[in-house]
Write a protein that holds these residues in place. Structure first.
Motif, mmCIF file in Angstrom:
data_model
loop_
_atom_site.group_PDB
_atom_site.id
_atom_site.type_symbol
_atom_site.label_atom_id
_atom_site.label_comp_id
_atom_site.label_asym_id
_atom_site.label_seq_id
_atom_site.Cartn_x
_atom_site.Cartn_y
_atom_site.Cartn_z
ATOM 1 N N LEU A 150 25.214 37.078 34.353
ATOM 2 C CA LEU A 150 25.918 35.814 34.096
ATOM 3 C C LEU A 150 26.789 35.398 35.275
ATOM 4 O O LEU A 150 27.836 34.776 35.114
ATOM 5 C CB LEU A 150 26.778 35.926 32.826
ATOM 6 N N TRP A 151 26.332 35.724 36.488
ATOM 7 C CA TRP A 151 27.161 35.507 37.669
ATOM 8 C C TRP A 151 27.528 34.046 37.899
ATOM 9 O O TRP A 151 28.613 33.751 38.371
ATOM 10 C CB TRP A 151 26.474 36.091 38.912
ATOM 11 N N ARG A 152 26.636 33.139 37.574
ATOM 12 C CA ARG A 152 26.931 31.724 37.826
ATOM 13 C C ARG A 152 28.099 31.251 36.964
ATOM 14 O O ARG A 152 29.048 30.625 37.463
ATOM 15 C CB ARG A 152 25.683 30.877 37.548
ATOM 16 N N LEU A 204 36.854 30.704 39.438
ATOM 17 C CA LEU A 204 37.428 29.597 40.204
ATOM 18 C C LEU A 204 38.404 28.795 39.345
ATOM 19 O O LEU A 204 39.537 28.515 39.765
ATOM 20 C CB LEU A 204 36.322 28.681 40.717
ATOM 21 N N LYS A 205 37.992 28.442 38.131
ATOM 22 C CA LYS A 205 38.831 27.617 37.269
ATOM 23 C C LYS A 205 40.103 28.336 36.836
ATOM 24 O O LYS A 205 41.175 27.727 36.791
ATOM 25 C CB LYS A 205 38.026 27.158 36.046
ATOM 26 N N LEU A 206 39.984 29.629 36.522
ATOM 27 C CA LEU A 206 41.194 30.345 36.111
ATOM 28 C C LEU A 206 42.164 30.496 37.280
ATOM 29 O O LEU A 206 43.385 30.462 37.099
ATOM 30 C CB LEU A 206 40.856 31.697 35.475
ATOM 31 N N GLN A 265 40.208 28.736 47.664
ATOM 32 C CA GLN A 265 39.703 28.360 48.981
ATOM 33 C C GLN A 265 38.281 28.870 49.203
ATOM 34 O O GLN A 265 37.471 28.224 49.868
ATOM 35 C CB GLN A 265 40.636 28.897 50.060
ATOM 36 N N LEU A 266 37.960 30.012 48.624
ATOM 37 C CA LEU A 266 36.615 30.561 48.750
ATOM 38 C C LEU A 266 35.593 29.667 48.055
ATOM 39 O O LEU A 266 34.473 29.486 48.542
ATOM 40 C CB LEU A 266 36.578 31.976 48.154
ATOM 41 N N GLY A 267 35.978 29.096 46.918
ATOM 42 C CA GLY A 267 35.112 28.158 46.216
ATOM 43 C C GLY A 267 34.068 28.838 45.351
ATOM 44 O O GLY A 267 33.799 30.034 45.469
ATOM 45 N N GLU A 268 33.454 28.040 44.482
ATOM 46 C CA GLU A 268 32.488 28.593 43.534
ATOM 47 C C GLU A 268 31.309 29.248 44.224
ATOM 48 O O GLU A 268 30.880 30.337 43.834
ATOM 49 C CB GLU A 268 32.004 27.489 42.589
#
Length: 226
Positions: free
Chosen positions: A93-95, A102-104, A78-81
């Motif tokens: 490498l935060w991006r 998010l994907k995991l 819900q927080l999103g990328e």
């Protein structure tokens, strides 16, 4: 300061010396623990993914706010990328890490009802999760006898002769073979902390190493405090 030369790496320790090495670390630090801040298997998993090429201290600073907003997989999705990225911009490498978290989290919801699996293959199927991360989660969250080989443990395995190897997997297999099974789970922490604070990359502090005697590092006697 004594300089480190390109001497030949020591041969693999015997089982007896390996036991003595680990027991010396155990005596010096009877209750080792991860330095990552987490509350359950999910927050541990996310923290370990974020810790790649970053210090535990920097991860802990970022996850205070992140886990306050998203303590579980559903809240993280819900927080999103962009919401995740906002919390972790101070981490390297935060991006890419925001995308993987998010994907995991999405995959945990789709395949495991939001629960972190206790199976290695299922863990490694998650985005951003390799063997090392899976081993950390299995060891710390689920009390498995898993050995996660990070840069510290890889260095110690080769420098001391505890478990020489050209790859992390070779070092892992050597450690699992030589470390007595009752000590294996906690050895993960003993070795990481030893590499972080004493057996450092550029200048190991051999003069106060609890495992000085069984260590096979050829230059240990030449290392002196400044």
């Amino acid at each position: 300061m004594a300089a480190l030369s390109n001497t030949t790496a020591p041969k693999a320790m015997s089982a007896a010396r390996a036991r003595a090495f680990i027991e010396a670390l155990a005596e010096a630090n009877p209750e080792p623990a991860s330095e990552l801040a987490f509350t359950d298997a999910y927050t541990l998993l996310v923290s370990v993914v974020l810790s790649a090429q970053a210090t535990d201290k920097s991860v802990n600073k970022a996850t205070v706010g992140l886990f306050a907003d998203a303590p579980d997989a559903r809240a993280m999705v819900q927080l999103g990328e962009e919401g995740i990225a906002r919390h972790i911009r101070t981490i390297g490498l935060w991006r890419a890490k925001a995308r993987n978290v998010l994907k995991l989290s999405e995959m945990l919801l789709e395949r495991h009802a939001g629960v972190v699996p206790q199976d290695r293959e299922q863990l490694e199927a998650l985005p951003g999760v390799g063997r090392k991360t899976a081993n950390v989660v299995l060891n710390v969250a689920f009390d498995r006898d898993a050995m996660a080989v990070d840069t510290h443990i890889f260095r110690i395995g080769n420098r001391t002769g505890l478990a020489p190897g050209k790859t992390p997997r070779q070092v892992e297999d050597g450690l699992v073979k030589r470390i007595p099974k009752p000590l294996l789970r906690q050895a993960h922490h003993w070795l990481i902390l030893h590499g972080r604070y004493i057996c450092k990359a550029r200048r190991p502090e051999c003069w106060h190493c609890p495992a000085f005697e069984p260590c096979g590092f050829p230059e240990k006697s030449s290392m002196q405090p400044t």
